[in-house]
Design a protein around this motif. Structure first.
Motif, PDB file in Angstrom:
ATOM      1  N   PRO A 110       0.820  -1.218   0.000  1.00 54.39           N
ATOM      2  CA  PRO A 110       0.000   0.000   0.000  1.00 54.39           C
ATOM      3  C   PRO A 110       0.849   1.262   0.000  1.00 54.39           C
ATOM      4  CG  PRO A 110      -0.800  -1.567   1.641  1.00 54.39           C
ATOM      5  CD  PRO A 110       0.522  -2.084   1.158  1.00 54.39           C
ATOM      6  N   GLU A 111       1.957   1.245   0.735  1.00 55.18           N
ATOM      7  CA  GLU A 111       2.832   2.421   0.797  1.00 55.18           C
ATOM      8  C   GLU A 111       3.434   2.737  -0.565  1.00 55.18           C
ATOM      9  OE1 GLU A 111       3.074  -0.212   2.801  1.00 55.18           O
ATOM     10  OE2 GLU A 111       2.237   0.633   4.658  1.00 55.18           O
ATOM     11  N   ARG A 112       3.865   1.693  -1.273  1.00 49.70           N
ATOM     12  CA  ARG A 112       4.463   1.907  -2.587  1.00 49.70           C
ATOM     13  C   ARG A 112       3.413   2.404  -3.581  1.00 49.70           C
ATOM     14  NH1 ARG A 112       8.137  -2.907  -4.318  1.00 49.70           N
ATOM     15  NH2 ARG A 112       9.072  -2.245  -2.342  1.00 49.70           N
ATOM     16  N   GLU A 113       2.188   1.904  -3.464  1.00 54.43           N
ATOM     17  CA  GLU A 113       1.115   2.378  -4.333  1.00 54.43           C
ATOM     18  C   GLU A 113       0.912   3.881  -4.154  1.00 54.43           C
ATOM     19  OE1 GLU A 113      -2.740   0.180  -5.314  1.00 54.43           O
ATOM     20  OE2 GLU A 113      -3.380   1.525  -3.698  1.00 54.43           O
ATOM     21  N   LEU A 114       0.869   4.344  -2.906  1.00 57.36           N
ATOM     22  CA  LEU A 114       0.698   5.774  -2.644  1.00 57.36           C
ATOM     23  C   LEU A 114       1.892   6.570  -3.133  1.00 57.36           C
ATOM     24  CD1 LEU A 114      -0.842   5.607   0.945  1.00 57.36           C
ATOM     25  CD2 LEU A 114      -2.040   6.057  -1.201  1.00 57.36           C
ATOM     26  N   THR A 131      -4.720  -1.100 -11.551  1.00 51.70           N
ATOM     27  CA  THR A 131      -5.279  -2.413 -11.873  1.00 51.70           C
ATOM     28  C   THR A 131      -5.332  -3.296 -10.631  1.00 51.70           C
ATOM     29  OG1 THR A 131      -3.137  -3.404 -12.421  1.00 51.70           O
ATOM     30  CG2 THR A 131      -4.302  -2.252 -14.192  1.00 51.70           C
ATOM     31  N   GLY A 132      -6.235  -4.278 -10.669  1.00 60.73           N
ATOM     32  CA  GLY A 132      -6.292  -5.280  -9.617  1.00 60.73           C
ATOM     33  C   GLY A 132      -7.017  -4.798  -8.375  1.00 60.73           C
ATOM     34  N   GLY A 133      -7.192  -5.708  -7.423  1.00 62.41           N
ATOM     35  CA  GLY A 133      -7.932  -5.398  -6.208  1.00 62.41           C
ATOM     36  C   GLY A 133      -7.252  -4.360  -5.343  1.00 62.41           C
ATOM     37  N   ALA A 134      -8.060  -3.677  -4.529  1.00 60.23           N
ATOM     38  CA  ALA A 134      -7.554  -2.652  -3.630  1.00 60.23           C
ATOM     39  C   ALA A 134      -7.372  -3.226  -2.231  1.00 60.23           C
ATOM     40  CB  ALA A 134      -8.529  -1.476  -3.586  1.00 60.23           C
ATOM     41  N   VAL A 135      -6.493  -2.586  -1.448  1.00 56.20           N
ATOM     42  CA  VAL A 135      -6.301  -2.962  -0.055  1.00 56.20           C
ATOM     43  C   VAL A 135      -7.470  -2.443   0.765  1.00 56.20           C
ATOM     44  CG1 VAL A 135      -4.853  -2.641   1.992  1.00 56.20           C
ATOM     45  CG2 VAL A 135      -3.803  -3.026  -0.240  1.00 56.20           C
ATOM     46  N   GLU A 136      -8.072  -3.310   1.566  1.00 50.79           N
ATOM     47  CA  GLU A 136      -9.225  -2.918   2.371  1.00 50.79           C
ATOM     48  C   GLU A 136      -8.773  -2.416   3.740  1.00 50.79           C
ATOM     49  OE1 GLU A 136     -13.185  -4.786   0.947  1.00 50.79           O
ATOM     50  OE2 GLU A 136     -12.065  -6.305   2.050  1.00 50.79           O
ATOM     51  N   HIS A 137      -8.390  -1.148   3.780  1.00 49.52           N
ATOM     52  CA  HIS A 137      -8.049  -0.490   5.044  1.00 49.52           C
ATOM     53  C   HIS A 137      -8.548   0.943   4.932  1.00 49.52           C
ATOM     54  CE1 HIS A 137      -5.809   1.384   8.284  1.00 49.52           C
ATOM     55  NE2 HIS A 137      -5.616   0.172   8.772  1.00 49.52           N
ATOM     56  N   PRO A 138      -9.320   1.417   5.913  1.00 50.20           N
ATOM     57  CA  PRO A 138      -9.925   2.752   5.794  1.00 50.20           C
ATOM     58  C   PRO A 138      -8.918   3.861   5.518  1.00 50.20           C
ATOM     59  CG  PRO A 138     -10.861   1.567   7.660  1.00 50.20           C
ATOM     60  CD  PRO A 138      -9.729   0.737   7.149  1.00 50.20           C
ATOM     61  N   ASP A 139      -7.772   3.835   6.202  1.00 52.58           N
ATOM     62  CA  ASP A 139      -6.779   4.890   6.010  1.00 52.58           C
ATOM     63  C   ASP A 139      -6.219   4.870   4.594  1.00 52.58           C
ATOM     64  OD1 ASP A 139      -7.167   5.650   8.613  1.00 52.58           O
ATOM     65  OD2 ASP A 139      -5.385   4.636   9.389  1.00 52.58           O
ATOM     66  N   HIS A 140      -5.933   3.657   4.098  1.00 52.93           N
ATOM     67  CA  HIS A 140      -5.383   3.558   2.750  1.00 52.93           C
ATOM     68  C   HIS A 140      -6.428   3.955   1.711  1.00 52.93           C
ATOM     69  CE1 HIS A 140      -2.770   2.263  -0.466  1.00 52.93           C
ATOM     70  NE2 HIS A 140      -3.749   1.527  -0.964  1.00 52.93           N
ATOM     71  N   ALA A 142      -8.855   6.033   2.060  1.00 54.58           N
ATOM     72  CA  ALA A 142      -9.005   7.493   2.096  1.00 54.58           C
ATOM     73  C   ALA A 142      -7.830   8.175   1.407  1.00 54.58           C
ATOM     74  CB  ALA A 142      -9.124   7.965   3.544  1.00 54.58           C
ATOM     75  N   ALA A 143      -6.623   7.633   1.606  1.00 58.24           N
ATOM     76  CA  ALA A 143      -5.431   8.222   0.989  1.00 58.24           C
ATOM     77  C   ALA A 143      -5.477   8.097  -0.531  1.00 58.24           C
ATOM     78  CB  ALA A 143      -4.171   7.563   1.542  1.00 58.24           C
ATOM     79  N   VAL A 144      -5.909   6.936  -1.036  1.00 55.19           N
ATOM     80  CA  VAL A 144      -6.016   6.752  -2.492  1.00 55.19           C
ATOM     81  C   VAL A 144      -7.072   7.686  -3.065  1.00 55.19           C
ATOM     82  CG1 VAL A 144      -6.669   5.125  -4.307  1.00 55.19           C
ATOM     83  CG2 VAL A 144      -5.172   4.382  -2.459  1.00 55.19           C
ATOM     84  N   ALA A 145      -8.204   7.817  -2.367  1.00 51.15           N
ATOM     85  CA  ALA A 145      -9.264   8.706  -2.841  1.00 51.15           C
ATOM     86  C   ALA A 145      -8.778  10.150  -2.901  1.00 51.15           C
ATOM     87  CB  ALA A 145     -10.487   8.594  -1.929  1.00 51.15           C
ATOM     88  N   THR A 146      -8.015  10.554  -1.900  1.00 48.75           N
ATOM     89  CA  THR A 146      -7.480  11.919  -1.891  1.00 48.75           C
ATOM     90  C   THR A 146      -6.529  12.142  -3.059  1.00 48.75           C
ATOM     91  OG1 THR A 146      -7.682  12.109   0.515  1.00 48.75           O
ATOM     92  CG2 THR A 146      -6.104  13.572  -0.555  1.00 48.75           C
ATOM     93  N   LYS A 147      -5.666  11.178  -3.303  1.00 40.36           N
ATOM     94  CA  LYS A 147      -4.710  11.314  -4.404  1.00 40.36           C
ATOM     95  C   LYS A 147      -5.427  11.320  -5.753  1.00 40.36           C
ATOM     96  CE  LYS A 147      -0.677   9.519  -1.984  1.00 40.36           C
ATOM     97  NZ  LYS A 147       0.066  10.789  -2.067  1.00 40.36           N
ATOM     98  N   ALA A 148      -6.460  10.503  -5.885  1.00 41.89           N
ATOM     99  CA  ALA A 148      -7.225  10.494  -7.124  1.00 41.89           C
ATOM    100  C   ALA A 148      -7.865  11.861  -7.370  1.00 41.89           C
ATOM    101  CB  ALA A 148      -8.300   9.409  -7.086  1.00 41.89           C
ATOM    102  N   ILE A 166     -14.254   4.627  -7.013  1.00 42.24           N
ATOM    103  CA  ILE A 166     -14.022   5.742  -6.104  1.00 42.24           C
ATOM    104  C   ILE A 166     -14.358   7.025  -6.855  1.00 42.24           C
ATOM    105  CG2 ILE A 166     -12.217   4.576  -4.758  1.00 42.24           C
ATOM    106  CD1 ILE A 166     -10.145   6.211  -6.298  1.00 42.24           C
ATOM    107  N   ALA A 167     -14.532   8.104  -6.112  1.00 36.98           N
ATOM    108  CA  ALA A 167     -14.834   9.391  -6.734  1.00 36.98           C
ATOM    109  C   ALA A 167     -13.659   9.847  -7.589  1.00 36.98           C
ATOM    110  CB  ALA A 167     -15.140  10.427  -5.658  1.00 36.98           C
ATOM    111  N   ASP A 168     -13.952  10.647  -8.609  1.00 34.56           N
ATOM    112  CA  ASP A 168     -12.951  11.264  -9.486  1.00 34.56           C
ATOM    113  C   ASP A 168     -12.191  10.246 -10.335  1.00 34.56           C
ATOM    114  OD1 ASP A 168     -13.296  14.032  -8.548  1.00 34.56           O
ATOM    115  OD2 ASP A 168     -12.471  13.265  -6.672  1.00 34.56           O
ATOM    116  N   ALA A 169     -12.749   9.045 -10.512  1.00 36.69           N
ATOM    117  CA  ALA A 169     -12.106   8.031 -11.344  1.00 36.69           C
ATOM    118  C   ALA A 169     -13.156   7.314 -12.178  1.00 36.69           C
ATOM    119  CB  ALA A 169     -11.353   7.023 -10.488  1.00 36.69           C
TER     120      ALA A 169
END
Length: 352
Positions: A110-114, A131-140, A142-148, A166-169
């Protein structure tokens, strides 16, 4: 007041030169230092090289494609299809200029993805495909959504392929629940009632959705209706052959009378088949085996593997076109990619 390179350096507790090396990507930097710098860049919303307004309005010819493991055919097929769409065939009007596709291998981190998303934002990528499945952790999540959101705000198209929306994608989501349910229903129709399941990592959305589909089919047929039975006949592991092998040995230890095993993907299914053979069990005469994805080797396995086919190449190509604006957005920004049952020789009715 605009954030400066010195501000980022102070937040990350490194020199300004180190920040510059991380952002340029041209010099070796320790992974822990790189992570710290990129976190500071993200927290401060630092924009590289001058006026933020000018950079926000411009994008480069770069398209980032994030994969969990490029050596896994599941991701390799999709990444290759996305990359193939980046070219501009000579003489075909309206296709736009060629883009440079960069494959970003996260290793499931997850850290490398961000970190990659931050780097692609700093490079003003024209598009990003996850691509592929996402990590199911609320903090992660939220972080991906913010970056998107930040990527979209700066003019970068964000496309998800095989992930929840997710929003904006723009999202091409795979029918993992429905496909897994139909696969297990196929085994139930053949007469199987003692069915084991080899799942992927518990923290992945793909894992949960496929397991939910499997259990929904069992529940509808009133098979393994107790939670204890469901858990006893489920083993989690990685999406690889070794995990399939080890999980099968554990399932047989728990219930030697299993007549079928469902694997969360085809690579796991190879390990399942190997373990059954090593235990002196025949496929499908003693134990039926089913996988998911229909990777290229599945039809050539011995016996040929029953599986759910996801059109990975077609989905990747469509994600590439969406990333470049060469295809209209689906209604609501989300399209479902259906799975198709490929019934082959690895499944048969259980012996009476």
């Amino acid at each position: 007041m605009a954030v400066t390179l010195a501000d980022v350096a102070a937040r990350a507790r490194v020199s300004a030169a180190t920040v510059s090396r991380v952002l340029s990507g041209n010099y070796p930097v320790a992974e822990s230092t790189r992570t710290r710098v990129l976190r500071a860049v993200d927290e401060l919303e630092y924009v590289v090289n001058g006026p933020a307004s000018a950079l926000a309005a411009a994008t480069s010819d770069l398209v980032g494609v994030l994969v969990n493991d490029i050596a896994d055919p599941f991701f390799g097929i999709m990444a290759g299809a996305v990359q193939a769409e980046m070219g501009a065939p000579t003489g075909e009007p309206g296709r736009g200029a060629e883009k440079l596709a960069v494959i970003c291998n996260t290793g499931g981190s997850p850290e490398r993805e961000l970190n990659y998303l931050t780097l692609l934002q700093r490079q003003r990528a024209a598009a990003v495909v996850l691509t592929g499945g996402a990590v199911e952790h609320p903090d992660h999540a939220a972080a991906v959504a913010t970056k998107a959101s930040r990527l979209a705000a700066s003019g970068t198209r964000v496309v998800l392929c095989g992930r929840p929306p997710i929003a904006d994608a723009t999202t091409l989501t795979f029918d993992n629940r429905g496909g897994a349910r139909r696969l297990t229903e196929h085994l139930l129709t053949l007469g199987h009632r003692r069915i084991g399941y080899v799942a992927g990592p518990a923290e992945r959305t793909t894992t949960r959705h496929r397991l939910e589909g499997h259990r929904a089919a069992l529940g509808a047929a009133e098979v393994n209706s107790f939670d204890a039975d469901l858990e006893r006949l489920t083993v989690h592991g990685l999406y690889d052959r070794a995990s399939g092998y080890d999980a099968t040995l554990e399932l047989l230890r728990r219930d030697r009378g299993l007549t079928a095993i469902v694997a969360a993907n085809d690579t796991i299914a190879l390990g399942v088949c190997a373990a059954l053979r090593d235990q002196g069990l025949r496929i499908p005469e003693d134990v039926s085996v089913a996988g998911f994805d229909d990777l290229p080797f599945s039809a050539d396995a011995v016996p040929a593997l029953t599986t759910m086919r996801l059109p990975l190449h077609e989905a990747g190509a469509r994600a590439g076109r969406l990333a470049l604006g060469r295809e209209p957005q689906p209604p609501g920004g989300v399209a479902m990619v259906r799975a198709e049952l490929m019934a082959r020789a690895s499944t048969a009715p259980p012996r009476g």
